[in-house]
Enzyme design. Structure first.
Site, PDB file in Angstrom:
ATOM      1  N   GLU A 105       0.851  -1.409  -0.175  1.00  0.00           N
ATOM      2  CA  GLU A 105      -0.028   0.006   0.115  1.00  0.00           C
ATOM      3  C   GLU A 105       0.919   1.389  -0.141  1.00  0.00           C
ATOM      4  OE1 GLU A 105      -4.066  -1.577   2.178  1.00  0.00           O
ATOM      5  OE2 GLU A 105      -2.207  -1.782   3.283  1.00  0.00           O
ATOM      6  N   GLU A 125      -3.698  -9.600   3.821  1.00  0.00           N
ATOM      7  CA  GLU A 125      -4.629  -9.252   5.141  1.00  0.00           C
ATOM      8  C   GLU A 125      -5.558 -10.200   5.515  1.00  0.00           C
ATOM      9  OE1 GLU A 125      -2.607  -5.245   3.787  1.00  0.00           O
ATOM     10  OE2 GLU A 125      -3.269  -7.044   2.898  1.00  0.00           O
TER      11      GLU A 125
HETATM   12  N1  T1G Z   1       4.321  -7.632  11.843  1.00  0.00           N
HETATM   13  C1  T1G Z   1       4.780  -7.777  13.036  1.00  0.00           C
HETATM   14  N2  T1G Z   1       5.876  -9.130  13.169  1.00  0.00           N
HETATM   15  C2  T1G Z   1       5.982  -9.632  11.905  1.00  0.00           C
HETATM   16  C3  T1G Z   1       5.562  -9.290  10.765  1.00  0.00           C
HETATM   17  C4  T1G Z   1       4.537  -8.090  10.818  1.00  0.00           C
HETATM   18  N3  T1G Z   1       3.926  -7.679   9.647  1.00  0.00           N
HETATM   19  N4  T1G Z   1       5.968 -10.041   9.649  1.00  0.00           N
HETATM   20  C5  T1G Z   1       6.779 -11.171  10.515  1.00  0.00           C
HETATM   21  N5  T1G Z   1       6.964 -10.576  11.620  1.00  0.00           N
HETATM   22  C6  T1G Z   1       7.715 -11.320  12.654  1.00  0.00           C
HETATM   23  C7  T1G Z   1       7.581 -12.633  12.883  1.00  0.00           C
HETATM   24  O1  T1G Z   1       6.726 -12.977  13.779  1.00  0.00           O
HETATM   25  C8  T1G Z   1       9.074 -13.357  13.152  1.00  0.00           C
HETATM   26  O2  T1G Z   1       9.175 -12.756  14.611  1.00  0.00           O
HETATM   27  C9  T1G Z   1       9.976 -12.113  12.374  1.00  0.00           C
HETATM   28  O3  T1G Z   1       9.194 -11.032  12.057  1.00  0.00           O
HETATM   29  C10 T1G Z   1      10.316 -13.013  11.048  1.00  0.00           C
HETATM   30  O4  T1G Z   1       9.263 -13.467  10.349  1.00  0.00           O
HETATM   31  C11 T1G Z   1      -2.490  -1.742   6.741  1.00  0.00           C
HETATM   32  C12 T1G Z   1      -3.129  -3.829   8.100  1.00  0.00           C
HETATM   33  C13 T1G Z   1       7.461 -11.013   5.342  1.00  0.00           C
HETATM   34  C14 T1G Z   1       7.389 -13.034   4.365  1.00  0.00           C
HETATM   35  O5  T1G Z   1       0.783 -10.542   6.456  1.00  0.00           O
HETATM   36  O6  T1G Z   1       4.417 -13.000   5.594  1.00  0.00           O
HETATM   37  O7  T1G Z   1      -0.270  -4.675   6.592  1.00  0.00           O
HETATM   38  O8  T1G Z   1       9.294 -15.325  15.374  1.00  0.00           O
HETATM   39  O9  T1G Z   1       9.773 -15.985  10.680  1.00  0.00           O
HETATM   40  O10 T1G Z   1       9.887 -16.548   7.085  1.00  0.00           O
HETATM   41  O11 T1G Z   1      -3.543  -3.191   5.211  1.00  0.00           O
HETATM   42  O12 T1G Z   1       7.094 -12.841   7.966  1.00  0.00           O
HETATM   43  O13 T1G Z   1      11.288 -13.991  14.832  1.00  0.00           O
HETATM   44  O14 T1G Z   1       9.909 -13.436  16.777  1.00  0.00           O
HETATM   45  O15 T1G Z   1       7.919 -15.024   9.192  1.00  0.00           O
HETATM   46  O16 T1G Z   1      11.515 -14.368   6.399  1.00  0.00           O
HETATM   47  C15 T1G Z   1       0.427  -7.700   6.214  1.00  0.00           C
HETATM   48  C16 T1G Z   1       3.349 -11.355   7.532  1.00  0.00           C
HETATM   49  C17 T1G Z   1       0.052  -7.256   7.809  1.00  0.00           C
HETATM   50  C18 T1G Z   1       3.110 -10.305   6.101  1.00  0.00           C
HETATM   51  C19 T1G Z   1       9.053 -12.702   6.058  1.00  0.00           C
HETATM   52  N6  T1G Z   1       1.532  -8.255   6.088  1.00  0.00           N
HETATM   53  N7  T1G Z   1       4.873 -11.738   7.324  1.00  0.00           N
HETATM   54  O17 T1G Z   1       9.111 -14.219   6.236  1.00  0.00           O
HETATM   55  O18 T1G Z   1      10.222 -14.412   8.274  1.00  0.00           O
HETATM   56  S1  T1G Z   1      -1.307  -6.485   8.049  1.00  0.00           S
HETATM   57  C20 T1G Z   1       1.702  -9.646   6.285  1.00  0.00           C
HETATM   58  C21 T1G Z   1       5.104 -12.425   6.598  1.00  0.00           C
HETATM   59  C22 T1G Z   1      -1.636  -4.824   7.100  1.00  0.00           C
HETATM   60  C23 T1G Z   1      -2.519  -3.117   5.976  1.00  0.00           C
HETATM   61  C24 T1G Z   1      -2.652  -4.106   6.946  1.00  0.00           C
HETATM   62  C25 T1G Z   1       6.546 -12.942   6.586  1.00  0.00           C
HETATM   63  C26 T1G Z   1       7.519 -12.596   5.530  1.00  0.00           C
HETATM   64  P1  T1G Z   1       9.989 -13.769  15.599  1.00  0.00           P
HETATM   65  P2  T1G Z   1       9.281 -14.919   9.748  1.00  0.00           P
HETATM   66  P3  T1G Z   1      10.203 -15.006   6.798  1.00  0.00           P
END
Ligand code: T1G
Length: 696
Positions: A105, A125
Site C-alpha cells: 500500500e 491481510e
Molecule cells: N508484523 C509484526 N511482526 C512480523 C510481521 C509483521 N507484519 N511479519 C513478520 N513478523 C515477525 C515474525 O513474527 C517473526 O518474529 C519475524 O518477524 C520473522 O518473520 C494496513 C493492516 C514477511 C514473508 O501479512 O508473511 O499490513 O518469530 O519468520 O520467513 O493493510 O514474515 O522472529 O519473533 O515469518 O523471512 C500484512 C506477514 C500485515 C506479512 C518474512 N503483512 N509476514 O518471512 O520471516 S497487515 C503480512 C510474513 C497490514 C495494512 C494491514 C513473513 C515475511 P519472530 P518470519 P520470513
C-alpha cells in the site's frame, strides 16, 4: 526523525530508507519516521524526487501485526500514504524481496514503482482475518483493473515481480541492488521532468459484474466460514463506484469491522504461534548436525511421500525396500508424485529429471545407507519389525548419523533402547500424504540428544514442514487427542445422534470433514486395528462403537471399498448416507438398552470440542506438548482445524475455561468415566486464567 527511517540526499534524490529488522514492519516508530521524512522531502528544495527503500532482504512486510488489538497511535498509515501521493514532486519506490500488505500500500502511494526480480508482492491481510486497510482495495484496482485485484486480494496470495509489471502494479522490472536501480529510475524521472502520478486521482476502475459474481461464488465455497475474503470483495467493489476519499472511508469501515471479529484474533494467533514451535529452550543455540543425504526405509505411501518431500527440497535420498519389485513400485510412486509437482508448477520438468537421475536411488541392501546423515524408517507399524530395521540401521549408519522412526503411535523409547545409540534416535511423525501435509511431529525420546532434536527441527525447515515437539505416549499429541474427540462422537451416536448429523455439525463448526467421513477416508480397518490393539487394556466401563466393528466384518472399510459409513459411487463427489449404518447403530443401542435422545448441532460441537480440549489439557500437563500453542499448531497443520478459530486451545480461551469446565462437569453427571475434567483445565479455570498464559 526516528532511527528506523533514514533520510539522505543523493544527486537531487531524497533517499528515504526504512530499516526495522527483521521485516521492516510499519510499526509506530517507522510511521513517525516516514511521516517526518516525507515532510522533510517536501521542504527540501534540493530534493527533486524521493526514493523509498526498505533496508535488508525485503522492502516492507506490512503493518506491525503485534500492534493489532492495541489502541492505534498517530500518525496513521493511510494519512502518510495520502501525503506521499499528493506530493508535488515524484515519489518512487524500489521493491526487493517482498512488499506485503501495508508495504504494498505504501508502494501504491508512490507515483512510480520498480520491482526487483525475485520480489513477491501481495495483500495477504485476509489471511489475518482483516482486509487491506491503507488503500490497497481502492488503489490496486485503479492500476490493475478489478479482475486482477479480485485474483489477488480475496486470495491473500502473492505474485512475482514479473506478474506485477504484467498487470500494471509495477512500472519497471530490474535486477540487483534496489538502491542503485531505484536511484537510476528516480534520476531518469527528474531528467525527463516526469510529473507525480497519484493513483488515487485515477478514474474509478470499470465495474465487471461477472468478475465480482465469480469471486463471490469462489470464496463463498472455499472459505469454510471465514468472513474477511468476502468482505474484501465488497471493498474492491466500492472502488468501482466511489471516488478515492469515499472509497478509503468505506475500506476503513470494513477494515474496522473485521478487526472486531474473533476470526481476526484466531488468525493472528495462528500467525504468531506457527513461528514459535521451534523456539524451545533445549535447542536454543544448539547446532544441528549436517544433513544433506538421507535414507528412507520402506517405500509404501508414507515412505514414498517422505522421500518426495525431501527430494523436492534438495535433499539426496536413498530408499531401501525389501526386494526389487517393491523398490520399483516405490520409485514409480515417487516419480508420479514428482510429475504431480511439475503439473502444479512446484517443480520444472528439468528439476524433476535431475532429481530422478542424480538425487534419488533405490536399494535392497541397508549398506547403501552407510554414507547417509539421517535415516527415516517408514515400515509396517509393528514393534518387532521396527526393531529389526533399527538393528540394521545401528549396524550400517555412520557415527553421528540420526536414526528416525515415522511411527504414528509406537513407543519411541523402546525402539531407541533397542539400539546401541539411543541418543541418536528420534521420532519424525509425518502426516499423509507426506509430500503435501505441512505438519511434522518431532517425537523426542527420553535419551534423545539435544543436537538430534535441533537436527530434526532444521530438517523440518529444509523440507518446508511446520514442526512441533512431542513427547512419547500412545498417539503423541495429535492422534492421542483425536482418539478422545472420536470417542466423544461415538458416545453421542450411541446416545442417539446420527453419525451423519455429527459429521454435518462438525463441518458447520469449520472442520473439512466429520469423524465418520474421516474414518471412511483413512479406512475403517485402521480404527478396527486400533480398537483390537487397545482391547486388552480397555477399561470395562469404556464403550466401543460395535457398529463400526460390524462394518469392518462386513468388509465395508470406507472409500477404498466403496462403502463404509457412506456409500461411494463412481464419479460422484463425497458419499451418500447409508440407512444400514443407522440400523447397525440402533441395534447396538437396543443391545445396550439405550433409549436414543436428540442432540442439537450446537451440543454436538460443544461436546466434540470439550473432549478435544480436555484431553489436550492432559497432554500439556504431562509435557507431551510443551505449550498449548503446540496443540494448536498440530491441529491447524495436521488435522484441518479451522484456522480462523486459531486452534482448539485458542478456541477454548475464547469460549472461557470456566464455561468449558462447567460443560464437562455437567456431562460427567451422566458419564463420569469419560468426562473427568483435566487437572490443568480445572486449575486454570479456578484461577480464571487462559491456556494462552502458558504459551510463554
Ligand atoms: N508484523 C509484526 N511482526 C512480523 C510481521 C509483521 N507484519 N511479519 C513478520 N513478523 C515477525 C515474525 O513474527 C517473526 O518474529 C519475524 O518477524 C520473522 O518473520 C494496513 C493492516 C514477511 C514473508 O501479512 O508473511 O499490513 O518469530 O519468520 O520467513 O493493510 O514474515 O522472529 O519473533 O515469518 O523471512 C500484512 C506477514 C500485515 C506479512 C518474512 N503483512 N509476514 O518471512 O520471516 S497487515 C503480512 C510474513 C497490514 C495494512 C494491514 C513473513 C515475511 P519472530 P518470519 P520470513
Amino acid at each position: 526523525m526516528t532511527d528506523k527511517v533514514r533520510y539522505e540526499l543523493t544527486d537531487g534524490v531524497a533517499v528515504i530508507t526504512i530499516d526495522n529488522p527483521p521485516v521492516n514492519a510499519l510499526g509506530h516508530a517507522v510511521r513517525v519516521g516516514l511521516s517526518d521524512a516525507i515532510a522533510r522531502f517536501e521542504a527540501d528544495d534540493d530534493a527533486k524526487a524521493a526514493l523509498i527503500l526498505g533496508a535488508g532482504k525485503l522492502f516492507l512486510g506490512g503493518a506491525d501485526i503485534s500492534e493489532f488489538g492495541k489502541p492505534t497511535k498517530d500518525p496513521w498509515l493511510p494519512e502518510i500514504i495520502g501525503r506521499m501521493e499528493s506530493s508535488p514532486k515524484p515519489v518512487v519506490c524500489a521493491i526487493q524481496g517482498a512488499a506485503l500488505g501495508g508495504g504494498l500500500e505504501v508502494a501504491l502511494g508512490c507515483h512510480y514503482r520498480l520491482a526487483i526480480k525475485g520480489a513477491k508482492l501481495g495483500l495477504p491481510e485476509v489471511n489475518l482475518g482483516i482486509i487491506p486497510g491503507a488503500g490497497g482495495t481502492q488503489r490496486m484496482p485503479r492500476v490493475t483493473g478489478v479482475k486482477a485485484a479480485l485474483e489477488v486480494i480475496p486470495a491473500g496470495g502473492t505474485m512475482s515481480a514479473e506478474r506485477a509489471v504484467e498487470i500494471g502494479l509495477a512500472d519497471r522490472l530490474a535486477e540487483g541492488d534496489p538502491r542503485e536501480a531505484g536511484l537510476t529510475y528516480a534520476k531518469e524521472l527528474i531528467e525527463t521532468g516526469a510529473a507525480p502520478r497519484p493513483v488515487g486521482k485515477l478514474a474509478c476502475p470499470q465495474h465487471d459484474a461477472q468478475a465480482f459474481e465469480e469471486a463471490r461464488a469462489l470464496w463463498s465455497k472455499k472459505n469454510r466460514g471465514e468472513v474477511s475474503r468476502l468482505a474484501s470483495i465488497d471493498a474492491v467493489e466500492a472502488a468501482t463506484r466511489l471516488e478515492i476519499e469515499s472509497g478509503l472511508a468505506e475500506e476503513r469501515r470494513i477494515f474496522n469491522e473485521m478487526m472486531e471479529t474473533p476470526q481476526r484474533a484466531g488468525l493472528i494467533h495462528a500467525f504468531f504461534i506457527e513461528r514459535k514451535t521451534a523456539k524451545l529452550p533445549e535447542i536454543e543455540g544448539v547446532a544441528p548436525r549436517e544433513v544433506s543425504k538421507i535414507g528412507v526405509i520402506g517405500g509404501g505411501t508414507m515412505g514414498a511421500g517422505i522421500a518426495t518431500a525431501a527430494l523436492t527440497r534438495g535433499l539426496d535420498v536413498t530408499l531401501v525396500e525389501r526386494d526389487d519389485a517393491s523398490a520399483e513400485k516405490a520409485a514409480a510412486t515417487i516419480a508420479k508424485n514428482l510429475d504431480g509437482a511439475v503439473k502444479r508448477g512446484k517443480l520444472s520438468a528439468g528439476q524433476r529429471d535431475a532429481i530422478l537421475n542424480d538425487a534419488f536411488r533405490t536399494a535392497t541392501d541397508y549398506d547403501a545407507l552407510s554414507g547417509t546423515d539421517l535415516a527415516i524408517e517408514a515400515v509396517f507399524e509393528d514393534m518387532e519389525v521396527k526393531k529389526q530395521v533399527f538393528a540394521e540401521l545401528d549396524r550400517v549408519m555412520k557415527p553421528g548419523a540420526v536414526l528416525a522412526t515415522n511411527t504414528s503411535y509406537l513407543d519411541v523409547n523402546e525402539i531407541a533402547r533397542s539400539t546401541s545409540r539411543p541418543s541418536d534416535v528420534i521420532g519424525l511423525h509425518f502426516f499423509g500424504p507426506a509430500h503435501v501435509m505441512k505438519l511434522l511431529e518431532v517425537v523426542v525420546a527420553d535419551d534423545t540428544a539435544n543436537d538430534v532434536t535441533a537436527t530434526a527441527f532444521a530438517l523440518a525447515k529444509t523440507m518446508g514442514k511446520t514442526a512441533v515437539r512431542a513427547g512419547v505416549c500412545d498417539g503423541f499429541i495429535g492422534n492421542r487427542i483425536l482418539s478422545a474427540y472420536r470417542a466423544a462422537a461415538d458416545r453421542m451416536v450411541l446416545a442417539g445422534a446420527s453419525p451423519y448429523q455429527v459429521d454435518r455439525a462438525v463441518k458447520a463448526f469449520g472442520w473439512p470433514m466429520g469423524p465418520y467421513e474421516m474414518g471412511d477416508l483413512a479406512g475403517l480397518d485402521i480404527g478396527y486395528a486400533t480398537r483390537q490393539r487397545k482391547a486388552a487394556t480397555r477399561d470395562p466401563r469404556d464403550i466401543g462403537p460395535t457398529w463400526a466393528d460390524e462394518l469392518y466384518h462386513l468388509g465395508r472399510l470406507g472409500q477404498k471399498t466403496g462403502r463404509g459409513y457412506y456409500i461411494y459411487k463412481e464419479g460422484q463427489r463425497g458419499g451418500q448416507e447409508d440407512p444400514e449404518v443407522e440400523g447397525l447403530v440402533a441395534k447396538t443401542r437396543d443391545e445396550q438398552g439405550i433409549t436414543p435422545r436428540d442432540f442439537s448441532d450446537e451440543e454436538i460441537q460443544r461436546r466434540y470440542m470439550a473432549a478435544m480440549v480436555n484431553e489436550a489439557a492432559r497432554v500439556v500437563e504431562e509435557g507431551i506438548a510443551q505449550r498449548p500453542l503446540d496443540v494448536d499448531v498440530t491441529f491447524l497443520y495436521g488435522y484441518g482445524f479451522p484456522r480462523w478459530r486459531g486452534g482448539p486451545m485458542h478456541w477454548a480461551d475464547t469460549v472461557g475455561l470456566t464455561e468449558l469446565l462447567a460443560d464437562i462437569e455437567r456431562y460427567a453427571e451422566e458419564d463420569a468415566f469419560f468426562w473427568q475434567p483435566a487437572p490443568l483445565l480445572w486449575r486454570l479455570a479456578s484461577d480464571n486464567k487462559k491456556f494462552a498464559s502458558l504459551n510463554g
